[in-house]
Each structure stands twice: as C-alpha cells, then as structure tokens.
Scaffold this active site. Structure first.
Site, PDB file in Angstrom:
ATOM      1  N   GLY A 116       0.825  -1.200   0.000  1.00  0.00           N
ATOM      2  CA  GLY A 116       0.000   0.000   0.000  1.00  0.00           C
ATOM      3  C   GLY A 116       0.856   1.244   0.000  1.00  0.00           C
ATOM      4  O   GLY A 116       2.011   1.240  -0.444  1.00  0.00           O
ATOM      5  N   THR A 137       1.081   4.723   5.061  1.00  0.00           N
ATOM      6  CA  THR A 137       0.497   3.647   5.861  1.00  0.00           C
ATOM      7  C   THR A 137       1.550   2.605   6.202  1.00  0.00           C
ATOM      8  O   THR A 137       1.556   2.041   7.300  1.00  0.00           O
ATOM      9  CB  THR A 137      -0.678   2.999   5.118  1.00  0.00           C
ATOM     10  OG1 THR A 137      -1.631   4.006   4.773  1.00  0.00           O
ATOM     11  CG2 THR A 137      -1.354   1.948   5.984  1.00  0.00           C
ATOM     12  N   GLY A 138       2.475   2.350   5.274  1.00  0.00           N
ATOM     13  CA  GLY A 138       3.557   1.407   5.539  1.00  0.00           C
ATOM     14  C   GLY A 138       4.399   1.818   6.728  1.00  0.00           C
ATOM     15  O   GLY A 138       4.848   0.976   7.516  1.00  0.00           O
ATOM     16  N   CYS A 164       1.367   0.690  -8.309  1.00  0.00           N
ATOM     17  CA  CYS A 164       2.580   1.162  -7.648  1.00  0.00           C
ATOM     18  C   CYS A 164       3.776   1.178  -8.592  1.00  0.00           C
ATOM     19  O   CYS A 164       4.713   1.939  -8.385  1.00  0.00           O
ATOM     20  CB  CYS A 164       2.873   0.328  -6.412  1.00  0.00           C
ATOM     21  SG  CYS A 164       3.026  -1.441  -6.731  1.00  0.00           S
ATOM     22  N   GLU A 215       3.473  10.600  -5.429  1.00  0.00           N
ATOM     23  CA  GLU A 215       2.703   9.579  -6.137  1.00  0.00           C
ATOM     24  C   GLU A 215       1.269  10.067  -6.350  1.00  0.00           C
ATOM     25  O   GLU A 215       0.521  10.282  -5.393  1.00  0.00           O
ATOM     26  CB  GLU A 215       2.711   8.275  -5.331  1.00  0.00           C
ATOM     27  CG  GLU A 215       2.141   7.101  -6.079  1.00  0.00           C
ATOM     28  CD  GLU A 215       2.287   5.805  -5.307  1.00  0.00           C
ATOM     29  OE1 GLU A 215       2.590   4.775  -5.936  1.00  0.00           O
ATOM     30  OE2 GLU A 215       2.092   5.821  -4.074  1.00  0.00           O
TER      31      GLU A 215
END
Length: 499
Positions: free
Chosen positions: A241, A245-246, A297, A395
């Site tokens: 993800g 969040t990572g 991604c 991104e």
C-alpha cells in the site's frame, strides 16, 4: 480517446460477504457493513462485513493452532506442492467468476482481470515446484569433531494486508510463497475489494489446505490492519500500500519485533533515449501510465526523455493515447478502466491543477471523461515539468504523466534517482552500454529494458528507499517467510573442560 457506454450485465443483487476463520465461512451478523459501489458503473455490487479486533483474535488463534498442529507446517513438501497445484487449477476453473468480481469492485478492464487471474495461477504453480526446492545448507569444513547444518523453517503466523488496486494478484504474489514455506496466514483484504479473497477460501479448501491455515478477516485498516500490525502472536506482517500507511505498519510491528515485508509507493521513471525504437517506447509509456488507470505502484508516471526527441515523442504518445478505449469495464476491448472512489478521483485531478500552478503545461487530458456511467479520467500529460515539482516527486496514482527532458545519460540517471521512491524503472534504448549503465545505476527494485510491467513469478520484487523493505516472489519470496537456524553437531567424545 475512444469512450464506450456500458452494455454489460451487472449482478441482479448485492453480494453479501462475511469472513472466513478456521475453515468455515461466517456471516456478517450484527457487525457493521460497507456497501461497495462498482467504480465503472456507480451501482452497488457487494456488501462486506467490517470485522472487529475480537474477530481478528479468533483468526490468529486458529492460525496458530493450525501451525502448531503441524498438518501443514511440518508436512512433506510433496503435500504442499499438490495443494498449490490444485489451487492453480481451481483458479483457472473459476477464472471468469474471479475476473468478473475483480472488475466490478476495482474498476479495471475485464481483459486485465482475466490476465491477472492467469498470472495468479502461475504463481501457485511456481510455488508448487519451489516448495520442494526449499532447503538449508551444510558445513563439512569444521574439522573431524564438528559438523554444521543450516536449516530453514516456517516463521509461524503471517499477517497479510493486501491493497484495493490489485487484490488477487498481490495475494498471489505473496500467499503461495507464505504457504510453500509452511506458514499459516491471516489475510485482511481492502474493505473495498474483498470478494475474490473470500472466493479463494473455497478454492483452497477444495484443494486440500488444512483448516486454519488460511483465514480472512475483512474490515478497515485502522481497526483490523492496525491490530494485525501490533498483534503479539503474529510473527511476520506483509503489507502492500501507500508509504505513509507502511510507516505506521512498521512502527506498530515493533510491539514484538515481528519481521515486516513492505511494498509501498513509487514514482517510476520511463527513461527514453533518442536511439530507442520510439514507436515501441511510446506504446510502452502509454501502457504503463494507463495500466489499471494509473492506480499501480509500478506505473510509469515520469517520462524522462532525451531533449532532442522530446517534442516528437510526446506527439507520438498523444496519438497513441487518443486511441485508447475507455469505458465499459466488462467489455473485453476496453483498455482504460475506472478510478476507485470519488475521493481518489478528486485527488488525481487536484494534482493536475497543482502541476499547472507549479508551471507545468497541460498537453493532454486533465479532466474526467464525460458521458460515461462510471468514474473515468482522461489520460493526462503534463509538460515543462521540473524534477523538484510535487507532480514529479509525489505519487499521484492516476493516468497522469510528467514529462522531464534530459541532455545526457548522466543527467537522465540523476533525474530518475532524484525522488524518495525506488520501486521500478523502465529504460528504452538500443545501445547496450547505456542500458547497462542506467540499469546498474537506477534506484529501483524492478527495472525493465525496452519493456515495462512485465515478467513472471521466478524473479523477486520489492523496492529501494521509501518504496519498501523485503522481497516478494521467486525463491527469495519463499525465504522471506522462513527463519534460519544454525546448528552445530559434535562428533565423537567431548574433550572435557573440567579436568
């Protein structure tokens, strides 16, 4: 740009989803639920249970019980291979059903969903063979009195958090590797795209996987995902993800110092030299920016192009993009699908506006598609982009391409690496020296030369820098989910220490 109106048959009623623990499907009951609207049609198609932390506790308990019982964790690799092969057969037997629901919930074109299901089956077939190749090592070089052995054994219970954009293929890039090494798993799919992960529970059960080895707990990241990341009885956490969040997942994993495997964001360069096959490169760049509507991604979101051909190359690219078929996601001819949510669509379009405010020129697209039943964004090109602009650094996760020219190979490499991410890159040139120079120097876990977003299960994937840690797929993907034990075995009588 060729837009199509919807003529596809949608489900007659909303599919109600529960969750899956210890070999049994469970209904949502009195839990809160979330209704999923198909991005390509804006009609409700599924309703997912929002599980609780208590549900997760039951799933982890079941997974631990299965692991400790040994029916999977200590079985012959031949048994694992047979189950994984049967799982591949099960995917192909239900390919149309899986692809249909994947398309409804994600908004990707049905042709892409079908391709992903076929690729997923390939991962299970690869792991069926790889399960029988997993091995340790021996050290017969420590003299007559000592023999060394290194073993690999399954880590235990794996928490697997998968994303909304590729729910089934990302599962396939991880789950068979987790299973091949003997682990048990608790999966949390995105609450937006849970159907195919739950269908797969039936496929695995029919394939002969012991109960408790595969468990699915649906729900939100803040509720279930956070609890998985910090759970004291989960040994490894695998997350795919966003980088933001990572970082939260990695921080939460410190509760018991669990291993973490993270595949995160990317701002991937397409480096095009003047000596490349420019028509092939334009086709590849068009594909890489439009694949999954740019919600990918490894999407090629930066065009780093040699200045001497930049103008002509962009013209070539615009001509390609004008012929991309957009619309009805269930039409096999559709190439560009829908955007996942209204909020994400607004985010993408806000970046297009931001780019222009920063000084970029809108050369193509830049708006939502009119006259279609779902959420679709036109393929968009921003020219006159400087490497330091936010549209070149952050991104966007949509079909938006930032064009940055370069003069020399050294400058191309500098631009490509001038970014916090390092997930993927593509290099287009017919000069082998330049290809090797750039391939060696570019910061990316996956690099393609004269192609893009290609390859099978045999090679690992992962990222540099803020694109993640760990590697998935290939033999490294199986080893990622093992623990290494070093054993020293004494031979003969011990020389006494105490006389």
């Amino acid at each position: 740009m060729d837009t199509q109106n919807s003529t596809a048959k949608l489900p007659a009623q909303v599919r109600k989803l529960g969750y899956y623990i210890d070999g049994a499907a469970r209904e949502a009951g009195d839990r809160k639920t979330l209704v999923r609207e198909a991005p390509g049609y804006l009609v409700p198609v599924s309703e997912v249970a929002l599980c609780t932390r208590q549900d997760l506790e039951e799933a982890v308990t079941a997974a631990r019980r299965a692991f400790d019982g040994g029916a999977w964790s200590r079985c012959d690799a031949v048994i694992r291979a047979k189950v994984l092969m049967a799982a591949a057969d099960g995917i192909r037997a239900r390919l149309e059903e899986l692809a249909y629901w994947e398309t409804l919930e994600t908004g990707k074109p049905i042709s892409q969903s079908r391709g992903e299901m076929e690729d997923a089956a390939g991962h299970y077939e690869f792991c069926a063979g790889a399960a029988r190749l997993l091995h340790g090592d021996s050290y017969n070089n420590q003299g007559e009195a000592l023999f060394g052995v290194v073993t690999r054994q399954p880590s235990g219970v794996v928490g697997l958090i998968t994303p909304w954009n590729f729910p089934f293929i990302v599962l396939a890039e991880r789950l068979p590797y987790i299973l091949a090494s003997g682990n048990s798993v608790v999966v949390k799919p995105s609450e937006l795209t849970s159907t195919t992960t739950l269908i797969f529970a039936d496929i695995l059960a029919e394939a002969g996987l012991p109960k408790g080895v595969y468990n699915v707990v649906t729900g939100t990241g803040p509720e279930v995902g956070q609890a998985m990341s910090e759970h004291m009885d989960i040994d490894i956490i695998s997350f795919t993800g966003s980088t933001a969040t990572g970082a939260l997942v990695l921080k939460a994993s410190a509760t018991n110092f669990k291993k973490a495997s993270l595949e995160l964001g990317g701002k991937n360069p397409q480096i095009v030299f003047a000596d490349a096959d420019l028509d092939a490169a334009a086709d590849g760049v068009a594909f890489a920016m439009c694949f999954n509507a740019g919600q990918c991604c490894v999407s090629g979101s930066r065009l780093v192009v040699e200045a001497s051909v930049a103008k002509g190359f962009v013209a070539r690219l615009k001509e390609k993009l004008a012929r991309v078929r957009i619309g009805d996601c269930l039409d096999p001819d559709t190439q560009l699908g829908a955007v996942v949510t209204p909020e994400h669509q607004a985010k993408i379009l806000s970046y297009v506006e931001l780019g222009q405010q920063e000084g970029a020129h809108l050369a193509l697209g830049g708006a939502a598609c009119e006259g279609l039943s779902g959420r679709f964004i036109q393929p968009t090109i921003l020219e006159n982009v400087r490497p330091e602009m936010r549209v070149a650094q952050e991104e966007i996760f949509g079909p938006v391409l930032s064009v940055i020219p370069f003069e020399t190979a050294e400058e191309a490499l500098q631009i490509a690496n001038d970014c916090p991410y390092g997930l993927a890159a593509s290099i287009w040139t017919k000069d082998i020296d330049k290809a090797l120079q750039l391939m060696r120097g570019v910061h990316s876990g996956r690099t393609w030369v004269n192609t893009t977003i290609a390859g099978g299960p045999g090679q690992p994937m992962g990222g540099f820098k803020q694109s993640g840690i760990g590697r998935e797929a290939g033999m490294l993907g199986i080893e990622e989910y093992t623990e290494v034990k070093s054993v020293h075995i004494a031979i003969g009588d011990r020389s006494p220490w105490v006389g």
